[in-house]
Design a protein around this motif. Structure first.
Motif, PDB file in Angstrom:
ATOM      1  N   ALA A  62      34.657  68.904  54.364  1.00 37.53           N
ATOM      2  CA  ALA A  62      35.879  69.296  53.660  1.00 37.53           C
ATOM      3  C   ALA A  62      36.387  68.154  52.787  1.00 37.53           C
ATOM      4  O   ALA A  62      36.817  68.364  51.650  1.00 37.53           O
ATOM      5  CB  ALA A  62      36.949  69.739  54.650  1.00 37.53           C
ATOM      6  N   GLY A  63      36.343  66.939  53.322  1.00 31.07           N
ATOM      7  CA  GLY A  63      36.749  65.777  52.545  1.00 31.07           C
ATOM      8  C   GLY A  63      35.854  65.558  51.340  1.00 31.07           C
ATOM      9  O   GLY A  63      36.325  65.191  50.257  1.00 31.07           O
ATOM     10  N   ILE A  64      34.552  65.777  51.517  1.00 30.16           N
ATOM     11  CA  ILE A  64      33.602  65.633  50.406  1.00 30.16           C
ATOM     12  C   ILE A  64      33.927  66.637  49.304  1.00 30.16           C
ATOM     13  O   ILE A  64      33.949  66.298  48.111  1.00 30.16           O
ATOM     14  CB  ILE A  64      32.155  65.834  50.906  1.00 30.16           C
ATOM     15  N   LEU A  65      34.203  67.875  49.690  1.00 33.53           N
ATOM     16  CA  LEU A  65      34.506  68.916  48.714  1.00 33.53           C
ATOM     17  C   LEU A  65      35.805  68.619  47.966  1.00 33.53           C
ATOM     18  O   LEU A  65      35.887  68.767  46.737  1.00 33.53           O
ATOM     19  CB  LEU A  65      34.594  70.275  49.407  1.00 33.53           C
ATOM     20  N   LEU A  66      36.826  68.179  48.694  1.00 31.64           N
ATOM     21  CA  LEU A  66      38.108  67.861  48.059  1.00 31.64           C
ATOM     22  C   LEU A  66      37.972  66.673  47.107  1.00 31.64           C
ATOM     23  O   LEU A  66      38.531  66.676  46.009  1.00 31.64           O
ATOM     24  CB  LEU A  66      39.160  67.560  49.127  1.00 31.64           C
ATOM     25  N   GLN A  67      37.258  65.655  47.539  1.00 28.93           N
ATOM     26  CA  GLN A  67      37.051  64.480  46.694  1.00 28.93           C
ATOM     27  C   GLN A  67      36.288  64.850  45.424  1.00 28.93           C
ATOM     28  O   GLN A  67      36.597  64.370  44.327  1.00 28.93           O
ATOM     29  CB  GLN A  67      36.297  63.402  47.472  1.00 28.93           C
TER      30      GLN A  67
ATOM     31  N   PHE B 232      35.032  74.347  45.322  1.00 34.03           N
ATOM     32  CA  PHE B 232      36.139  75.169  45.794  1.00 34.03           C
ATOM     33  C   PHE B 232      35.648  76.494  46.369  1.00 34.03           C
ATOM     34  O   PHE B 232      36.274  77.063  47.267  1.00 34.03           O
ATOM     35  CB  PHE B 232      37.136  75.432  44.665  1.00 34.03           C
ATOM     36  N   GLY B 233      34.530  76.993  45.841  1.00 33.05           N
ATOM     37  CA  GLY B 233      33.972  78.214  46.414  1.00 33.05           C
ATOM     38  C   GLY B 233      33.608  78.015  47.874  1.00 33.05           C
ATOM     39  O   GLY B 233      33.880  78.868  48.728  1.00 33.05           O
ATOM     40  N   ALA B 234      32.995  76.868  48.173  1.00 32.38           N
ATOM     41  CA  ALA B 234      32.645  76.548  49.561  1.00 32.38           C
ATOM     42  C   ALA B 234      33.899  76.345  50.401  1.00 32.38           C
ATOM     43  O   ALA B 234      34.001  76.834  51.535  1.00 32.38           O
ATOM     44  CB  ALA B 234      31.772  75.297  49.597  1.00 32.38           C
ATOM     45  N   LEU B 235      34.878  75.624  49.844  1.00 33.15           N
ATOM     46  CA  LEU B 235      36.112  75.345  50.584  1.00 33.15           C
ATOM     47  C   LEU B 235      36.893  76.630  50.856  1.00 33.15           C
ATOM     48  O   LEU B 235      37.464  76.808  51.940  1.00 33.15           O
ATOM     49  CB  LEU B 235      36.967  74.364  49.783  1.00 33.15           C
ATOM     50  N   ALA B 236      36.899  77.536  49.877  1.00 32.07           N
ATOM     51  CA  ALA B 236      37.608  78.800  50.067  1.00 32.07           C
ATOM     52  C   ALA B 236      36.971  79.626  51.183  1.00 32.07           C
ATOM     53  O   ALA B 236      37.678  80.260  51.984  1.00 32.07           O
ATOM     54  CB  ALA B 236      37.613  79.600  48.756  1.00 32.07           C
ATOM     55  N   LYS B 237      35.647  79.613  51.247  1.00 34.53           N
ATOM     56  CA  LYS B 237      34.961  80.338  52.322  1.00 34.53           C
ATOM     57  C   LYS B 237      35.332  79.749  53.682  1.00 34.53           C
ATOM     58  O   LYS B 237      35.515  80.470  54.670  1.00 34.53           O
ATOM     59  CB  LYS B 237      33.452  80.287  52.114  1.00 34.53           C
ATOM     60  N   ILE B 238      35.430  78.427  53.760  1.00 33.68           N
ATOM     61  CA  ILE B 238      35.816  77.773  55.015  1.00 33.68           C
ATOM     62  C   ILE B 238      37.227  78.189  55.402  1.00 33.68           C
ATOM     63  O   ILE B 238      37.496  78.563  56.560  1.00 33.68           O
ATOM     64  CB  ILE B 238      35.721  76.241  54.873  1.00 33.68           C
ATOM     65  N   CYS B 239      38.163  78.129  54.446  1.00 31.60           N
ATOM     66  CA  CYS B 239      39.550  78.506  54.733  1.00 31.60           C
ATOM     67  C   CYS B 239      39.657  79.963  55.153  1.00 31.60           C
ATOM     68  O   CYS B 239      40.401  80.304  56.080  1.00 31.60           O
ATOM     69  CB  CYS B 239      40.428  78.239  53.506  1.00 31.60           C
ATOM     70  N   GLU B 240      38.913  80.825  54.479  1.00 30.48           N
ATOM     71  CA  GLU B 240      38.947  82.242  54.830  1.00 30.48           C
ATOM     72  C   GLU B 240      38.421  82.472  56.243  1.00 30.48           C
ATOM     73  O   GLU B 240      39.027  83.227  57.028  1.00 30.48           O
ATOM     74  CB  GLU B 240      38.117  83.039  53.826  1.00 30.48           C
ATOM     75  N   ASP B 241      37.317  81.820  56.589  1.00 32.23           N
ATOM     76  CA  ASP B 241      36.737  81.990  57.927  1.00 32.23           C
ATOM     77  C   ASP B 241      37.655  81.424  59.007  1.00 32.23           C
ATOM     78  O   ASP B 241      37.858  82.045  60.060  1.00 32.23           O
ATOM     79  CB  ASP B 241      35.377  81.293  58.007  1.00 32.23           C
TER      80      ASP B 241
ATOM     81  N   PRO C 237      24.913  69.477  50.018  1.00 30.70           N
ATOM     82  CA  PRO C 237      26.083  69.261  49.145  1.00 30.70           C
ATOM     83  C   PRO C 237      25.794  69.224  47.651  1.00 30.70           C
ATOM     84  O   PRO C 237      26.559  69.811  46.867  1.00 30.70           O
ATOM     85  CB  PRO C 237      26.662  67.934  49.654  1.00 30.70           C
ATOM     86  N   PRO C 238      24.719  68.575  47.174  1.00 30.76           N
ATOM     87  CA  PRO C 238      24.486  68.587  45.718  1.00 30.76           C
ATOM     88  C   PRO C 238      24.289  69.977  45.130  1.00 30.76           C
ATOM     89  O   PRO C 238      24.513  70.191  43.932  1.00 30.76           O
ATOM     90  CB  PRO C 238      23.213  67.739  45.560  1.00 30.76           C
ATOM     91  N   ALA C 239      23.898  70.944  45.960  1.00 33.25           N
ATOM     92  CA  ALA C 239      23.641  72.298  45.450  1.00 33.25           C
ATOM     93  C   ALA C 239      24.911  72.989  44.974  1.00 33.25           C
ATOM     94  O   ALA C 239      24.849  73.914  44.154  1.00 33.25           O
ATOM     95  CB  ALA C 239      22.955  73.141  46.526  1.00 33.25           C
ATOM     96  N   ILE C 240      26.071  72.555  45.451  1.00 33.09           N
ATOM     97  CA  ILE C 240      27.320  73.181  44.997  1.00 33.09           C
ATOM     98  C   ILE C 240      27.646  72.792  43.558  1.00 33.09           C
ATOM     99  O   ILE C 240      28.549  73.364  42.948  1.00 33.09           O
ATOM    100  CB  ILE C 240      28.506  72.814  45.919  1.00 33.09           C
ATOM    101  N   GLN C 241      26.906  71.822  42.996  1.00 39.13           N
ATOM    102  CA  GLN C 241      27.129  71.408  41.612  1.00 39.13           C
ATOM    103  C   GLN C 241      26.154  72.087  40.644  1.00 39.13           C
ATOM    104  O   GLN C 241      26.176  71.827  39.449  1.00 39.13           O
ATOM    105  CB  GLN C 241      26.975  69.894  41.489  1.00 39.13           C
ATOM    106  N   HIS C 242      25.292  72.954  41.154  1.00 38.02           N
ATOM    107  CA  HIS C 242      24.243  73.543  40.331  1.00 38.02           C
ATOM    108  C   HIS C 242      24.831  74.411  39.217  1.00 38.02           C
ATOM    109  O   HIS C 242      25.868  75.048  39.386  1.00 38.02           O
ATOM    110  CB  HIS C 242      23.309  74.392  41.193  1.00 38.02           C
ATOM    111  N   ALA C 243      24.168  74.414  38.066  1.00 34.12           N
ATOM    112  CA  ALA C 243      24.649  75.195  36.920  1.00 34.12           C
ATOM    113  C   ALA C 243      24.580  76.697  37.171  1.00 34.12           C
ATOM    114  O   ALA C 243      25.332  77.463  36.555  1.00 34.12           O
ATOM    115  CB  ALA C 243      23.830  74.836  35.683  1.00 34.12           C
ATOM    116  N   ASN C 244      23.707  77.127  38.067  1.00 39.51           N
ATOM    117  CA  ASN C 244      23.573  78.551  38.357  1.00 39.51           C
ATOM    118  C   ASN C 244      24.561  78.966  39.444  1.00 39.51           C
ATOM    119  O   ASN C 244      24.569  78.409  40.545  1.00 39.51           O
ATOM    120  CB  ASN C 244      22.138  78.860  38.804  1.00 39.51           C
TER     121      ASN C 244
END
Length: 355
Positions: A130-135, A151-160, A96-103
């Motif tokens: 999903a709750g972690i991402l929304l929060q 949101f990039g991760a959440l969008a991939k989940i919704c799309e799948d 989860p912390p990797a979704i906050q990376h500057a790159n």
């Protein structure tokens, strides 16, 4: 007790990815052999995620490890014959912390791994993510990197999950949609207390459900139809082209199955909005808006209203029939080579007409 990598094995894994960029064929063969051996190691996912989240390593090595992790999880979780059970505990702790990376590449790769776990393990494999991402989005919406990653991760989940209506068969995810996910996404579309980036992402996630007809009558999430249509109405006044594009996508989805309950309830403002979008300077906004008219003309009530707009609509449609530079760049070379628009038609080139 948390898992800890064995130093020698970890160094071997890092060495593999370091050598992967070598142009030497012999080295490439060694790397391929090493990766095959790694895939057979029971703790391979843990080693890969450890390399992926190690800040001291170069970004390209971390990204390669992340993509390798995604492929390995797909293989082990997607096949009952793999014989390699996956312990996700260490991955859940580190990822989860990797979704906050500057790159952005790291953020996108982290989102891809998260959605892979969701896709093959279903929501029950990681129900809290999903709750972690929304929060994360709600608490840090002014942090553009964090919003983009979450949101990039959440969008991939919704799309799948909306592909082939998988969400309807995934009881855990369906309950999450009803109770938390969709109500929260709808709230995040409110322009009074969210940033344009958050609204764009939230509507994009909702649109995955709309395009799969999840909000339509007799469908599992039909109770959200009215709220979703209201969101489109509110965001239609937003001038951001990325949001306008998503609004057009949503309106086209509603026109395809729910014309009576949506478009025809406010037909004149909707037609005026979509016509304005067809004249928008942004190519992608125009492209999305154009999809509306063939659907609308099949509906008698809507077609009657469109007649009044024809003096303005027809020139716009004709103007958009001309190929842009972007259209040409996306064409197959064969289409350009065979372009004979400037050559007069012969009699044998014309198909007969039957009356």
């Amino acid at each position: 007790m948390s898992w800890t990598p064995e130093p020698t094995a970890l160094q071997q894994v890092v060495s593999l990815f370091t050598q992967a960029s070598s142009p030497d064929n012999a080295v490439q063969k060694q790397v391929a052999t090493g990766l095959q051996q790694l895939q057979q190691h029971p703790d391979a996912p843990n080693y890969l995620v450890h390399v992926f989240v190690t800040a001291e390593l170069p970004v390209h090595i971390r990204q390669m490890a992340g993509l390798q992790l995604k492929n390995l999880l797909s293989e082990r979780m997607g096949s009952a014959k793999s014989g390699m059970p996956v312990n996700l505990q260490y991955i859940k702790e580190k990822l989860p912390p990797a979704i906050q990376h500057a790159n952005k590449a790291i953020r996108n790769t982290a989102g891809t791994v998260i959605s892979t776990i969701f896709c093959f393990g279903h929501a029950e494999a990681w129900p809290e993510i999903a709750g972690i991402l929304l929060q994360t989005v709600q608490q840090q919406q002014n942090n553009s990197d964090l919003v983009d990653g979450a949101f990039g991760a959440l969008a991939k989940i919704c799309e799948d999950e909306t592909e082939g209506m998988k969400y309807a068969a995934d009881e855990t995810f369906f309950h999450l949609c009803e109770s938390t996910l969709i109500p929260t996404l709808i709230r995040l579309c409110n322009p009074d207390n969210t940033t344009p980036v958050v609204r764009k992402w939230a509507l994009q996630c909702l649109n995955y459900f709309a395009v799969s007809h999840a909000f339509c009558s007799a469908e599992p999430l039909q109770d959200f139809l009215t709220s979703y249509w209201q969101v489109l109405g509110v965001l239609a006044t937003d001038q951001d082209p990325l949001i306008r594009k998503q609004v057009c996508t949503g309106m086209v989805a509603m026109a395809s199955r729910e014309m009576e309950k949506t478009v025809l309830t406010a037909v004149e403002p909707v037609l005026t909005f979509l016509l304005a979008c067809c004249e928008h300077p942004d190519y992608h906004v125009r492209l999305e808006a154009m999809d509306f008219w063939p659907l609308a003309l099949r509906h008698d009530k809507c077609a009657e209203k469109i007649k009044m707009l024809l003096p303005r609509l027809l020139p716009v449609l004709l103007a958009n029939c001309v190929y842009t530079d972007m259209d040409y760049s996306g064409m197959d070379q064969g289409q350009l080579e065979d372009d004979d628009a400037a050559v007069p038609d012969m009699a044998q080139d014309m198909a007969p007409r039957f009356h």
